[in-house]
Design a protein around this motif. Structure first.
Motif, short mmCIF file in Angstrom:
data_model
loop_
_atom_site.label_atom_id
_atom_site.label_comp_id
_atom_site.label_asym_id
_atom_site.label_seq_id
_atom_site.Cartn_x
_atom_site.Cartn_y
_atom_site.Cartn_z
N GLY A 51 4.84 29.90 -29.24
CA GLY A 51 4.06 28.83 -29.88
C GLY A 51 3.66 27.77 -28.88
O GLY A 51 3.83 27.94 -27.66
N ARG A 52 3.15 26.65 -29.39
CA ARG A 52 2.75 25.54 -28.53
C ARG A 52 3.90 24.55 -28.37
O ARG A 52 4.73 24.38 -29.27
CB ARG A 52 1.56 24.80 -29.14
CG ARG A 52 0.26 25.58 -29.15
CD ARG A 52 -0.35 25.69 -27.76
NE ARG A 52 -0.67 24.39 -27.18
CZ ARG A 52 -1.11 24.24 -25.92
NH1 ARG A 52 -1.27 25.29 -25.15
NH2 ARG A 52 -1.40 23.05 -25.45
N SER A 53 3.92 23.88 -27.22
CA SER A 53 4.92 22.84 -27.00
C SER A 53 4.43 21.49 -27.49
O SER A 53 5.17 20.52 -27.48
CB SER A 53 5.25 22.74 -25.50
OG SER A 53 4.10 22.37 -24.76
N ASP A 54 3.17 21.42 -27.91
CA ASP A 54 2.61 20.17 -28.43
C ASP A 54 2.11 20.42 -29.85
O ASP A 54 2.47 21.40 -30.48
CB ASP A 54 1.49 19.64 -27.52
CG ASP A 54 0.42 20.71 -27.24
OD1 ASP A 54 0.24 21.62 -28.09
OD2 ASP A 54 -0.24 20.63 -26.19
N ASP A 55 1.29 19.54 -30.35
CA ASP A 55 0.83 19.63 -31.74
C ASP A 55 -0.57 20.23 -31.87
O ASP A 55 -1.17 20.17 -32.95
CB ASP A 55 0.84 18.23 -32.38
CG ASP A 55 2.25 17.65 -32.43
OD1 ASP A 55 3.17 18.40 -32.80
OD2 ASP A 55 2.41 16.47 -32.09
N VAL A 56 -1.11 20.76 -30.79
CA VAL A 56 -2.44 21.35 -30.84
C VAL A 56 -2.47 22.48 -31.86
O VAL A 56 -1.54 23.27 -31.97
CB VAL A 56 -2.86 21.86 -29.45
CG1 VAL A 56 -4.14 22.67 -29.54
CG2 VAL A 56 -3.06 20.70 -28.49
N ILE A 57 -3.57 22.54 -32.62
CA ILE A 57 -3.72 23.55 -33.67
C ILE A 57 -4.61 24.68 -33.15
O ILE A 57 -5.69 24.43 -32.61
CB ILE A 57 -4.35 22.92 -34.93
CG1 ILE A 57 -3.47 21.78 -35.45
CG2 ILE A 57 -4.55 23.97 -36.02
CD1 ILE A 57 -4.15 20.91 -36.49
N ASN A 58 -4.14 25.89 -33.30
CA ASN A 58 -4.91 27.07 -32.89
C ASN A 58 -5.49 27.70 -34.15
O ASN A 58 -4.82 28.47 -34.84
CB ASN A 58 -4.01 28.06 -32.15
CG ASN A 58 -4.79 29.23 -31.57
OD1 ASN A 58 -5.86 29.59 -32.06
ND2 ASN A 58 -4.25 29.82 -30.52
#
Length: 539
Positions: free
Chosen positions: A421-428
């Motif tokens: 997953g992502r380490s930040d809150d960016v939405i894919n």
């Protein structure tokens, strides 16, 4: 392909003139198809002439090496001609998504000091409003008009009458070539800058992963506003001398299968979101078509579920290869590919000329099967050179000698990488990275909205869907109308792909005592899961 002896490092030249010089002038470079299945074929000689005309026209209008321009065009021959012609002239180009909102255009133009947009009169309804917020020196060049009115400049006939001869100057590999925008968890989208040196890795990655034969027909379905659509829908196949298909139409399963069948596509490069849409059709649907020309199918943009790999093998009767890279990396870094056993769900292994690592911090690499930050050792040729105007943010993307992708992954004992997953809150969402902050800023401008928070939540089709949690005032008389107002406003201001798929009206947004939105809590609450420790939440 290891450091080929290019006569010129210029990407535009290598995609056109160089192919003609190699004897491919009469070979079809592009088969361009529209939604009605009308087909236009463009040879390498014609593509060279058209891009030369675009370069000459831009030069006559006073554009000079280093100037930034943007293209707001659909998949038309003009878009390809001006992108390649701009590269030949030494311009620094950005292809925009057609769905981009007015304010997002203005913001991007100002942040990068872009001098002009090339578009069509169909976009005037949007661009008129854009021009109201830009300097009087900014120009909009319209490829389908001849008249000039204030900042709108008609260039249709000028392009036709421009010379088809153009001599591309020797190009420094470090000269800037093109840029894209990417989103972070906070702040505005950042301009990711690439340079002409990237052509080495465009070609190396294409050769190592796609392994195309000279007579293969290649189709990359990505929008050219996305790094995949530029790198593998324009540059790599043409610099390799291949024929490629491009479709100027939205996804339609019947049309796509007909194109594969009738054009006999050999290599398809698409997104897992498309795979998920395809999988909604019964298997009998695909039995109507002869898809036997397909040798390989590749995906990129988000993790490919193992079940989709198995489904794809059954339907297309060929191997399905997932790949990984980012806007910042500029080309494929880690991939499943022929010659490497495919382990469904895995990202594959790094390309031979790259070094990947799982790090906890700059000096702390992690052992096998332990999750950490997915990093790539610098430098490589397609590595981005800067976030335009954001040197500190750029600097923070590196842990010593490694670029930190922001993705969490692990490496198994056999060297395969697995995405977590992502380490930040960016939405894919549907393969596009979207900033929750940018969406929240837009939502807060809608009347009757008091507070909001945006998160990405699991979705069977999009991988992640944008969900907005909204607190409204007492004057909001119709929540259905407010729901629609928010979605339309975000679509107009940011982009249609950023518009929330769902809006949840709530009395309060959970925040820490310092005021930071607790997105973890929102996600857990939505999914009906245990929210865990709430000791830091404000009362």
């Amino acid at each position: 392909m290891t450091n080929p002896p290019f006569p010129n490092n210029n990407i535009g030249y290598l995609c056109t003139d160089w192919q003609v010089e190699r004897g491919l002038g009469s070979k079809t470079a592009l088969k361009l198809i529209d939604k009605d299945e009308n087909l236009v074929e463009i040879s390498y000689a014609k593509l060279t002439a058209l891009s030369n005309q675009a370069a000459n026209l831009l030069s006559s209008l006073g554009f000079q090496r280093g100037d930034r321009i943007m293209l707001l065009l659909s998949k038309t021959i003009e878009m390809y001609a001006f992108f390649l012609g701009g590269l030949k002239l030494g311009l620094n180009s950005c292809i925009l998504f057609n769905s981009i909102g007015e304010d997002s255009i203005v913001e991007r133009v100002k942040d990068t000091e872009t001098k002009a947009i090339i578009s069509t009169s169909k976009m005037n309804f949007r661009l008129v409003k854009v021009l109201q917020k830009l300097d009087a020196s900014f120009r909009v060049l319209l490829v389908d008009e001849n008249q000039t009115e204030e900042q709108f400049v008609g260039i249709h006939d000028q392009l036709i009458h421009s010379s088809t001869q153009f001599s591309t100057s020797a190009t420094d590999p470090e000269q800037y070539s093109h840029f894209h925008f990417t989103s972070g968890s906070t702040g505005k989208p950042k301009a990711v800058q690439h340079c002409h040196a990237g052509i080495i890795d465009h070609l190396r990655s294409f050769e190592d992963v796609m392994q195309a034969n000279p007579d293969d027909l290649f189709w990359c379905t990505a929008d050219p506003g996305w790094v995949t659509g530029t790198t593998y829908g324009i540059i790599a196949p043409w610099a390799s001398g291949l024929t490629q298909i491009q479709l100027d139409a939205n996804y339609d399963p019947d049309l796509w299968m007909l194109i594969i069948e009738r054009q006999k596509i050999n290599i398809l490069y698409t997104a897992p979101t498309v795979f998920r849409m395809m999988a909604q059709q019964p298997e009998a649907f695909y039995q109507q078509y002869d898809l036997s020309s397909l040798k390989r199918v590749y995906t990129v943009g988000e993790p490919l579920d193992p079940n989709l790999v198995l489904w794809g093998r059954k339907v297309f009767h060929c191997e399905i290869y997932d790949t990984w890279f980012q806007t910042e990396t500029g080309s494929i870094m880690i991939a499943n590919r022929p010659g490497l056993e495919v382990r469904p769900g895995s990202m594959g292994k790094p390309l031979p000329y790259l070094e990947a690592a799982i790090l906890e911090s700059e000096d702390h690499p992690l052992p096998e099967n332990v999750q950490g930050l997915l990093c790539i050792r610098k430098p490589w040729n397609t590595m981005f050179r800067e976030y335009v105007g954001n040197p500190l943010v750029y600097q923070n993307k590196f842990l010593g000698n490694f670029y930190s992708s922001g993705d969490i992954a692990y490496r198994d004992e056999d060297g395969y990488y697995w995405y977590i997953g992502r380490s930040d809150d960016v939405i894919n969402t549907a393969g596009h990275l979207v900033s929750p902050f940018e969406i929240e800023s837009a939502v807060m401008e809608v009347p009757h909205v008091l507070d909001c928070a945006v998160v990405g939540l699991p979705d069977e089709l999009l991988y992640e869907k944008v969900v907005a949690f909204v607190v409204h005032d007492q004057q909001a008389q119709s929540l259905r109308k407010l729901d629609m107002d928010i979605k339309l406003y975000v679509s107009k201001k940011v982009a249609s792909l950023a518009s929330p798929k769902e809006i949840v009206f709530t009395d309060k947004i959970p925040k820490t005592k310092s005021g930071k939105v607790m997105r973890r809590v929102l996600k857990k609450q939505y999914l009906g899961q245990d929210v865990g420790d709430l000791s830091t939440m404000e009362e």
